[in-house]
Design an enzyme around this catalytic site. Structure first.
Site, PDB file in Angstrom:
ATOM      1  N   ASN A   1       0.861  -1.190   0.000  1.00  0.00           N
ATOM      2  CA  ASN A   1       0.000   0.000   0.000  1.00  0.00           C
ATOM      3  C   ASN A   1       0.898   1.242   0.000  1.00  0.00           C
ATOM      4  O   ASN A   1       1.761   1.375   0.875  1.00  0.00           O
ATOM      5  CB  ASN A   1      -0.893  -0.054   1.249  1.00  0.00           C
ATOM      6  CG  ASN A   1      -1.768   1.171   1.389  1.00  0.00           C
ATOM      7  OD1 ASN A   1      -1.297   2.291   1.278  1.00  0.00           O
ATOM      8  ND2 ASN A   1      -3.038   0.971   1.634  1.00  0.00           N
TER       9      ASN A   1
ATOM     10  N   HIS B   1       0.953   6.086   2.145  1.00  0.00           N
ATOM     11  CA  HIS B   1       1.789   6.950   2.977  1.00  0.00           C
ATOM     12  C   HIS B   1       2.767   7.795   2.168  1.00  0.00           C
ATOM     13  O   HIS B   1       3.212   8.847   2.615  1.00  0.00           O
ATOM     14  CB  HIS B   1       2.579   6.132   3.995  1.00  0.00           C
ATOM     15  CG  HIS B   1       1.752   5.698   5.170  1.00  0.00           C
ATOM     16  ND1 HIS B   1       0.472   6.141   5.398  1.00  0.00           N
ATOM     17  CD2 HIS B   1       2.036   4.869   6.194  1.00  0.00           C
ATOM     18  CE1 HIS B   1       0.018   5.595   6.503  1.00  0.00           C
ATOM     19  NE2 HIS B   1       0.940   4.816   7.011  1.00  0.00           N
TER      20      HIS B   1
ATOM     21  N   ARG C   1      -9.559   8.291  -0.939  1.00  0.00           N
ATOM     22  CA  ARG C   1     -10.563   8.715   0.053  1.00  0.00           C
ATOM     23  C   ARG C   1     -11.446   9.813  -0.507  1.00  0.00           C
ATOM     24  O   ARG C   1     -11.006  10.609  -1.338  1.00  0.00           O
ATOM     25  CB  ARG C   1      -9.855   9.214   1.321  1.00  0.00           C
ATOM     26  CG  ARG C   1      -9.346   8.090   2.194  1.00  0.00           C
ATOM     27  CD  ARG C   1      -8.710   8.650   3.465  1.00  0.00           C
ATOM     28  NE  ARG C   1      -8.475   7.596   4.423  1.00  0.00           N
ATOM     29  CZ  ARG C   1      -9.316   7.242   5.381  1.00  0.00           C
ATOM     30  NH1 ARG C   1     -10.450   7.893   5.553  1.00  0.00           N
ATOM     31  NH2 ARG C   1      -9.045   6.260   6.192  1.00  0.00           N
TER      32      ARG C   1
ATOM     33  N   GLU D   1     -10.905  -9.445   2.760  1.00  0.00           N
ATOM     34  CA  GLU D   1      -9.658  -9.059   3.423  1.00  0.00           C
ATOM     35  C   GLU D   1      -9.985  -8.950   4.908  1.00  0.00           C
ATOM     36  O   GLU D   1     -10.790  -8.112   5.323  1.00  0.00           O
ATOM     37  CB  GLU D   1      -9.131  -7.725   2.894  1.00  0.00           C
ATOM     38  CG  GLU D   1      -7.801  -7.366   3.570  1.00  0.00           C
ATOM     39  CD  GLU D   1      -7.241  -6.017   3.149  1.00  0.00           C
ATOM     40  OE1 GLU D   1      -7.506  -5.564   2.012  1.00  0.00           O
ATOM     41  OE2 GLU D   1      -6.535  -5.418   3.977  1.00  0.00           O
TER      42      GLU D   1
ATOM     43  N   HIS E   1      -3.750  -4.748   7.774  1.00  0.00           N
ATOM     44  CA  HIS E   1      -3.846  -3.671   8.757  1.00  0.00           C
ATOM     45  C   HIS E   1      -2.966  -3.953   9.964  1.00  0.00           C
ATOM     46  O   HIS E   1      -3.161  -4.939  10.666  1.00  0.00           O
ATOM     47  CB  HIS E   1      -5.280  -3.388   9.229  1.00  0.00           C
ATOM     48  CG  HIS E   1      -5.462  -1.929   9.512  1.00  0.00           C
ATOM     49  ND1 HIS E   1      -4.977  -1.340  10.645  1.00  0.00           N
ATOM     50  CD2 HIS E   1      -6.004  -0.936   8.776  1.00  0.00           C
ATOM     51  CE1 HIS E   1      -5.239  -0.053  10.606  1.00  0.00           C
ATOM     52  NE2 HIS E   1      -5.846   0.228   9.471  1.00  0.00           N
TER      53      HIS E   1
ATOM     54  N   GLY F   1       1.184  -1.482   4.441  1.00  0.00           N
ATOM     55  CA  GLY F   1       1.645  -0.151   4.064  1.00  0.00           C
ATOM     56  C   GLY F   1       2.560   0.471   5.095  1.00  0.00           C
ATOM     57  O   GLY F   1       3.753   0.645   4.868  1.00  0.00           O
ATOM     58  N   HIS F   2       1.991   0.795   6.266  1.00  0.00           N
ATOM     59  CA  HIS F   2       2.708   1.614   7.250  1.00  0.00           C
ATOM     60  C   HIS F   2       4.080   1.045   7.618  1.00  0.00           C
ATOM     61  O   HIS F   2       5.077   1.777   7.647  1.00  0.00           O
ATOM     62  CB  HIS F   2       1.836   1.777   8.498  1.00  0.00           C
ATOM     63  CG  HIS F   2       2.426   2.658   9.531  1.00  0.00           C
ATOM     64  ND1 HIS F   2       2.335   4.023   9.478  1.00  0.00           N
ATOM     65  CD2 HIS F   2       3.164   2.375  10.628  1.00  0.00           C
ATOM     66  CE1 HIS F   2       2.979   4.546  10.503  1.00  0.00           C
ATOM     67  NE2 HIS F   2       3.482   3.564  11.220  1.00  0.00           N
TER      68      HIS F   2
HETATM   69  N1  PXP Z   1      -5.920  -2.969   4.290  1.00  0.00           N
HETATM   70  C1  PXP Z   1      -6.822  -1.955   4.338  1.00  0.00           C
HETATM   71  C2  PXP Z   1      -8.213  -2.221   3.882  1.00  0.00           C
HETATM   72  C3  PXP Z   1      -6.438  -0.673   4.798  1.00  0.00           C
HETATM   73  O1  PXP Z   1      -7.348   0.318   4.827  1.00  0.00           O
HETATM   74  C4  PXP Z   1      -5.108  -0.459   5.191  1.00  0.00           C
HETATM   75  C5  PXP Z   1      -4.689   0.890   5.657  1.00  0.00           C
HETATM   76  O2  PXP Z   1      -4.584   1.755   4.609  1.00  0.00           O
HETATM   77  C6  PXP Z   1      -4.205  -1.537   5.099  1.00  0.00           C
HETATM   78  C7  PXP Z   1      -4.643  -2.784   4.676  1.00  0.00           C
HETATM   79  C8  PXP Z   1      -2.764  -1.381   5.437  1.00  0.00           C
HETATM   80  O3  PXP Z   1      -2.604  -1.142   6.787  1.00  0.00           O
HETATM   81  P1  PXP Z   1      -1.185  -0.709   7.326  1.00  0.00           P
HETATM   82  O4  PXP Z   1      -0.847   0.617   6.712  1.00  0.00           O
HETATM   83  O5  PXP Z   1      -1.371  -0.661   8.792  1.00  0.00           O
HETATM   84  O6  PXP Z   1      -0.211  -1.784   6.887  1.00  0.00           O
END
Ligand code: PXP
Length: 243
Positions: free
Chosen positions: A2, A5, A40, A146, A186, A208-209
């Site tokens: 993702n 960021h 968004r 998911e 997430h 992502g993060h």
């Molecule tokens: N999956 C979904 C549906 C999300 O909204 C997010 C956050 O953008 C992620 C995965 C990724 O989460 P993280 O950034 O904590 O890895």
């Protein structure tokens, strides 16, 4: 991978860098097997221009995360991502906080799934690890679920984490039994992803993060490559420690 960021950093100055489109290309070169962006409603990070360019440049798969609104369904129908992931969206939240309420609103989410299918787009539903949500997702015709791993990732102690891990495992198994493809995401990072990988039930991870945080220090390609190794290499014996 993702790349939201990367767009967040760009928006901090309102300029053109860093470009999430470039980041996506580097991530793919480093082994990422899909690129994910969340467009968004308030356009706080990813912009329409990013989604359109990514559609042209992504060589693996493009997953567009979005709310189930008319506007977003219109964008998806035009851009045609490989997958649309429907997520709940609140303006005030820092990130997507909970899963989609599918069991409580099957006709609302179901009509979004139908419209995306009519546009030729596969649909994933981002849901909490709850049996009712998994079953409802199947009933309204989702292709993929998911499962939200946030509570597992954020669990304070080992007891809570194990309990959340069990809920994840049960949700993954139910999804697979019902014929759904199962993804997870997430809050996953370089430490907590390994037990989930060891289950051998999840076909895709959405992260992502943690990757962008590591990339700030070690570079994007290394951060992606290290995560790719983790999600592809179950650690022998790790699961026994979690059971
Ligand atoms: N999956 C979904 C549906 C999300 O909204 C997010 C956050 O953008 C992620 C995965 C990724 O989460 P993280 O950034 O904590 O890895």
């Amino acid at each position: 991978m993702n790349v939201d960021h990367v767009a967040t950093i760009r928006q901090a100055r309102g300029g053109v860098e860093p470009d999430p489109v470039w980041a996506a290309a580097l991530a793919e070169l480093a082994g990422a097997e899909g690129i994910i962006v969340h467009l968004r409603e308030d356009r706080r990070h990813v912009q329409d221009r990013d989604v359109r360019l990514l559609r042209q440049t992504v060589q693996t798969k493009l997953n567009l995360e979005m709310a189930a609104t008319d506007e977003m369904i219109g964008v998806a129908a035009e851009v045609k991502p490989d997958l649309s992931t429907l997520v709940p969206e609140k303006r005030q939240e820092l990130t997507t906080e909970g899963g989609l309420e599918v069991a409580g609103n099957p006709s609302g989410i179901g009509s979004a799934v139908e419209r995306l299918h009519a546009a030729g787009i596969k649909v994933s539903l981002f849901i909490d690890p709850e049996p009712d949500q998994v079953r409802a997702s199947r009933e309204i015709g989702a292709d993929v679920i998911e499962i939200h791993t946030g509570r597992y990732a954020d669990a304070a102690g080992q007891g809570d984490r194990r309990a959340e891990f069990k809920r994840l495992e049960a949700a993954f198994e139910l999804g697979l039994d019902l014929g759904l493809s199962v993804s997870a995401g997430h809050g996953l990072n370089y430490v907590n992803v390994q037990p989930v990988v060891a289950l051998g039930l999840v076909s895709e991870f959405s992260i992502g993060h943690a990757i962008i945080s590591r990339a700030v220090l070690v570079g994007l390609e290394r951060a992606v490559a290290e995560m790719v190794v983790l999600v592809k290499t179950p650690v022998p014996g790790l699961l026994e420690e979690w059971r």
